[in-house]
Enzyme design. Sequence first.
Site, PDB file in Angstrom:
ATOM      1  N   ARG A  27      -6.073   9.927   0.293  1.00 55.76           N
ATOM      2  CA  ARG A  27      -5.877   9.250   1.573  1.00 55.76           C
ATOM      3  C   ARG A  27      -6.873   8.119   1.787  1.00 55.76           C
ATOM      4  O   ARG A  27      -6.658   7.261   2.631  1.00 55.76           O
ATOM      5  CB  ARG A  27      -6.040  10.259   2.725  1.00 55.76           C
ATOM      6  CG  ARG A  27      -4.991  11.334   2.763  1.00 55.76           C
ATOM      7  CD  ARG A  27      -5.428  12.500   3.628  1.00 55.76           C
ATOM      8  NE  ARG A  27      -5.492  12.155   5.038  1.00 55.76           N
ATOM      9  CZ  ARG A  27      -4.552  12.472   5.918  1.00 55.76           C
ATOM     10  NH1 ARG A  27      -3.490  13.128   5.540  1.00 55.76           N
ATOM     11  NH2 ARG A  27      -4.682  12.147   7.178  1.00 55.76           N
ATOM     12  N   TRP A  75     -13.228   8.125   7.043  1.00 56.65           N
ATOM     13  CA  TRP A  75     -12.954   6.708   6.805  1.00 56.65           C
ATOM     14  C   TRP A  75     -13.489   5.999   8.039  1.00 56.65           C
ATOM     15  O   TRP A  75     -12.961   6.173   9.140  1.00 56.65           O
ATOM     16  CB  TRP A  75     -11.461   6.485   6.639  1.00 56.65           C
ATOM     17  CG  TRP A  75     -11.070   5.131   6.163  1.00 56.65           C
ATOM     18  CD1 TRP A  75     -11.039   4.695   4.876  1.00 56.65           C
ATOM     19  CD2 TRP A  75     -10.614   4.034   6.958  1.00 56.65           C
ATOM     20  NE1 TRP A  75     -10.602   3.384   4.822  1.00 56.65           N
ATOM     21  CE2 TRP A  75     -10.336   2.964   6.091  1.00 56.65           C
ATOM     22  CE3 TRP A  75     -10.422   3.856   8.330  1.00 56.65           C
ATOM     23  CZ2 TRP A  75      -9.875   1.730   6.541  1.00 56.65           C
ATOM     24  CZ3 TRP A  75      -9.960   2.631   8.778  1.00 56.65           C
ATOM     25  CH2 TRP A  75      -9.687   1.579   7.875  1.00 56.65           C
ATOM     26  N   GLY A 102      -8.923  10.552  14.198  1.00 55.63           N
ATOM     27  CA  GLY A 102      -8.423   9.867  15.394  1.00 55.63           C
ATOM     28  C   GLY A 102      -9.522   9.036  16.032  1.00 55.63           C
ATOM     29  O   GLY A 102     -10.575   8.809  15.422  1.00 55.63           O
ATOM     30  N   GLU A 482       5.161  -9.552   0.202  1.00 62.41           N
ATOM     31  CA  GLU A 482       4.662  -8.346  -0.460  1.00 62.41           C
ATOM     32  C   GLU A 482       3.726  -8.706  -1.623  1.00 62.41           C
ATOM     33  O   GLU A 482       2.691  -8.063  -1.812  1.00 62.41           O
ATOM     34  CB  GLU A 482       5.864  -7.507  -0.942  1.00 62.41           C
ATOM     35  CG  GLU A 482       5.526  -6.274  -1.752  1.00 62.41           C
ATOM     36  CD  GLU A 482       4.670  -5.256  -1.016  1.00 62.41           C
ATOM     37  OE1 GLU A 482       4.467  -5.382   0.200  1.00 62.41           O
ATOM     38  OE2 GLU A 482       4.168  -4.342  -1.696  1.00 62.41           O
ATOM     39  N   LYS A 486      -0.205  -7.568  -1.851  1.00 60.08           N
ATOM     40  CA  LYS A 486      -0.769  -6.843  -2.996  1.00 60.08           C
ATOM     41  C   LYS A 486      -1.994  -7.565  -3.551  1.00 60.08           C
ATOM     42  O   LYS A 486      -3.000  -6.953  -3.863  1.00 60.08           O
ATOM     43  CB  LYS A 486       0.250  -6.696  -4.134  1.00 60.08           C
ATOM     44  CG  LYS A 486       1.360  -5.711  -3.977  1.00 60.08           C
ATOM     45  CD  LYS A 486       0.956  -4.257  -4.043  1.00 60.08           C
ATOM     46  CE  LYS A 486       0.754  -3.712  -2.639  1.00 60.08           C
ATOM     47  NZ  LYS A 486       1.935  -3.181  -2.005  1.00 60.08           N
ATOM     48  N   HIS A 505       6.179 -27.438   6.480  1.00 59.73           N
ATOM     49  CA  HIS A 505       5.773 -27.552   7.884  1.00 59.73           C
ATOM     50  C   HIS A 505       4.310 -27.171   8.076  1.00 59.73           C
ATOM     51  O   HIS A 505       3.890 -26.881   9.206  1.00 59.73           O
ATOM     52  CB  HIS A 505       6.679 -26.680   8.758  1.00 59.73           C
ATOM     53  CG  HIS A 505       8.114 -27.100   8.717  1.00 59.73           C
ATOM     54  ND1 HIS A 505       8.579 -28.230   9.368  1.00 59.73           N
ATOM     55  CD2 HIS A 505       9.183 -26.575   8.072  1.00 59.73           C
ATOM     56  CE1 HIS A 505       9.879 -28.360   9.135  1.00 59.73           C
ATOM     57  NE2 HIS A 505      10.266 -27.373   8.345  1.00 59.73           N
ATOM     58  N   LYS A 604      -5.183   5.040   2.297  1.00 54.27           N
ATOM     59  CA  LYS A 604      -3.801   5.266   1.888  1.00 54.27           C
ATOM     60  C   LYS A 604      -2.928   5.577   3.091  1.00 54.27           C
ATOM     61  O   LYS A 604      -1.790   5.163   3.178  1.00 54.27           O
ATOM     62  CB  LYS A 604      -3.766   6.431   0.892  1.00 54.27           C
ATOM     63  CG  LYS A 604      -2.386   6.740   0.350  1.00 54.27           C
ATOM     64  CD  LYS A 604      -1.886   5.616  -0.525  1.00 54.27           C
ATOM     65  CE  LYS A 604      -0.456   5.749  -0.949  1.00 54.27           C
ATOM     66  NZ  LYS A 604       0.112   4.426  -1.277  1.00 54.27           N
TER      67      LYS A 604
HETATM   68  C1  AGP Z   1       0.385  -1.470   1.001  1.00 56.41           C
HETATM   69  O1  AGP Z   1      -0.037  -1.635  -0.294  1.00 56.41           O
HETATM   70  C2  AGP Z   1      -0.546  -0.823   1.912  1.00 56.41           C
HETATM   71  N1  AGP Z   1      -1.288   0.221   1.401  1.00 56.41           N
HETATM   72  C3  AGP Z   1      -0.103  -0.715   3.361  1.00 56.41           C
HETATM   73  O2  AGP Z   1       0.334  -1.960   3.772  1.00 56.41           O
HETATM   74  C4  AGP Z   1       0.960   0.358   3.701  1.00 56.41           C
HETATM   75  O3  AGP Z   1       2.199  -0.016   3.195  1.00 56.41           O
HETATM   76  C5  AGP Z   1       0.998   0.527   5.233  1.00 56.41           C
HETATM   77  O4  AGP Z   1      -0.249   0.964   5.681  1.00 56.41           O
HETATM   78  C6  AGP Z   1       2.089   1.460   5.684  1.00 56.41           C
HETATM   79  O5  AGP Z   1       1.907   2.742   5.178  1.00 56.41           O
HETATM   80  P1  AGP Z   1       3.053   3.813   5.215  1.00 56.41           P
HETATM   81  O6  AGP Z   1       4.157   3.313   4.362  1.00 56.41           O
HETATM   82  O7  AGP Z   1       2.427   5.063   4.680  1.00 56.41           O
HETATM   83  O8  AGP Z   1       3.498   3.956   6.641  1.00 56.41           O
END
Ligand code: AGP
Length: 609
Positions: A27, A75, A102, A482, A486, A505, A604
């Site tokens: 995570r 985190w 949270g 995307e 990345k 633009h 994650k």
């Molecule tokens: C993408 O590489 C990211 N790790 C991030 O944008 C991710 O897609 C976003 O946080 C959404 O996560 P989820 O799909 O678990 O909801």
Amino acid sequence: MCGIVAYIGDKKALPRLIEGLRRLEYRGYDSAGVALVDPNSDRLWVHKTVGRVEELAKGVSEGPETTIGIAHTRWATHGGVTQPNAHPHLDTENRIAVIHNGIIENFNELRASLEASGVVFRSETDTEVLPHLIRKYYQGDPLQAVIRAIQDIRGTYGIAVLFRDHPDRVIAARNGSPLAIGLGDGETVLGSDPQAIVAHTRRVVYLDDREIAVLTRDGAQVQRLDGVRVDQQVEIIDGDYTLAEKTGFAHFMLKEIMEQPESIRRCLGGRVMTDDGNAKLGGLNMSPRELVGVKRVVNIGCGTSFHAGMVGAMAIESLARVPARAEIASEFRYNNPIVDPEGVFLAISQSGETADTLGAIEEVQLKGGQTLGVVNVVGSTIARTCGQGVYVHSGPEIAVASTKAFTSQIAALMTFTLMLARTRNLSLEEGKAMARALADIPNKVAEYLQDPGPIMAAVEAVKGARYVLFLGRGFSYPVALEGALKLKEVAYVACEGYPAGEMKHGPIAMMEKGTPVIFLIPADSQREKAISNMKEVQARGAKLIVVHNRGDQEIASMADISIPVPEVPYYLTPFLTVLPLQLLAYQVGLALGRDIDKPRTLAKSVTVE
Ligand code: AGP
């Protein structure tokens, strides 16, 4: 993001807590800690460390023998990455310990009032107000003390509380941050995600918001904060929770990129019917009559999942002719959205725990809208909150950078598109063609991955660049977004994705001699226009890295670096065009010495707003 584990049972707690934390490592976190009831001391035993769970494990070898404890991976949100800020947090007497996922929004005022009454804080976190509040209200009844403390806080929490004076229980409560209670044989395990539980049991009770539980060795008692007892729904955890291995790959990100032929095949398997030119999604209880009644589709997600939602919305609108759009969850939820009761709202999420996506679908549900999940993690909060939907079955995705989940999400959305389109104006023959093309995608993806083209030449062009631009039109536009996401996330290279037609633009001003521009131009109706856009940047000295259909010699000859991909129908091109961008981000990250699987940007699973 943060992970919670608690254990109470008949076995040694410490190794089980450490194992639970290891299972939650994917995570993302920056520090870790554990609190145990030490039978030989009147204070709780606590050990915290900055860095990996492995470090924590080394430091706790002297820990007391006990069968009850709590553990956490943090985190950082409030306060830096330091040992004092790691959880668990303690009251001033070290007899109450709290771990928390949270954010406590009113922690400043609570802290000020506690400090005014003489409490000395040991960390900068929002969480630390909790043990002090619990201490303030504690008069011998731990449950009532926690309930009273919770009444003072505003925000989101999943908490576990350990009391030195009550070695026979752990208190857990939830509001907005998921918690699951595993009911084992002579042991009860709490986890912020089922991954922390499955080694012990598959029997689980999910806490709902505003519920609180007392965990003992024999199970759990759940009640609402207002005291009403809750009938526990015991569910069986489904799905694959084996700890993922790199199986010979240097990084999970590369492994997951290379797994895409199988992960897409798993998503489509049993769902796409080539003979009938149709699809069926078991998790979706919608008859053709109900599908015909769908007046609009709104795809909601964050990050990569939002980009998949963009692709899906384009497919739904252009093939099924149903008005469709994608929305960024964190914006949507707070913009007082109009919720059409005749629409469907798809919550797209790999983890199924993203706080913004969850908040957005709760807003939709509050306004009477129908929500469906497009989720990877089975039993996750979003999947359960939606009630019905589609599992994308990409298998556990461990790397922070999402890759195989993206293509599986698109596969699920294309399957839904096919179903929707067949109830409208897509003919049997057209349906068959779409079903066949979709079913063939895993082969096309495998074909590309066997021969990915001159990625390393593109790496050379990109790795030292001050700025990189990703361009695409139509279905290639979300893929450009995307690709840029990345590259930022994994390699920390300044870049952006843009619709190619919009480039003149503004962003054209960024073009200098040698600026790498990554252009996605598969053969679709926008190809000619994209060629004009390509010439515009080329005229300004940009270095053109072009992803195009295999065999398109005209485009190949115009590119500085040409990356061919197998040809597929225009609406399926994202499955192919995204692959070189995933590889590029990975290889640039590697070339720049980045920590690929654990980049600095994101966890994650983003369980806070
Ligand atoms: C993408 O590489 C990211 N790790 C991030 O944008 C991710 O897609 C976003 O946080 C959404 O996560 P989820 O799909 O678990 O909801």
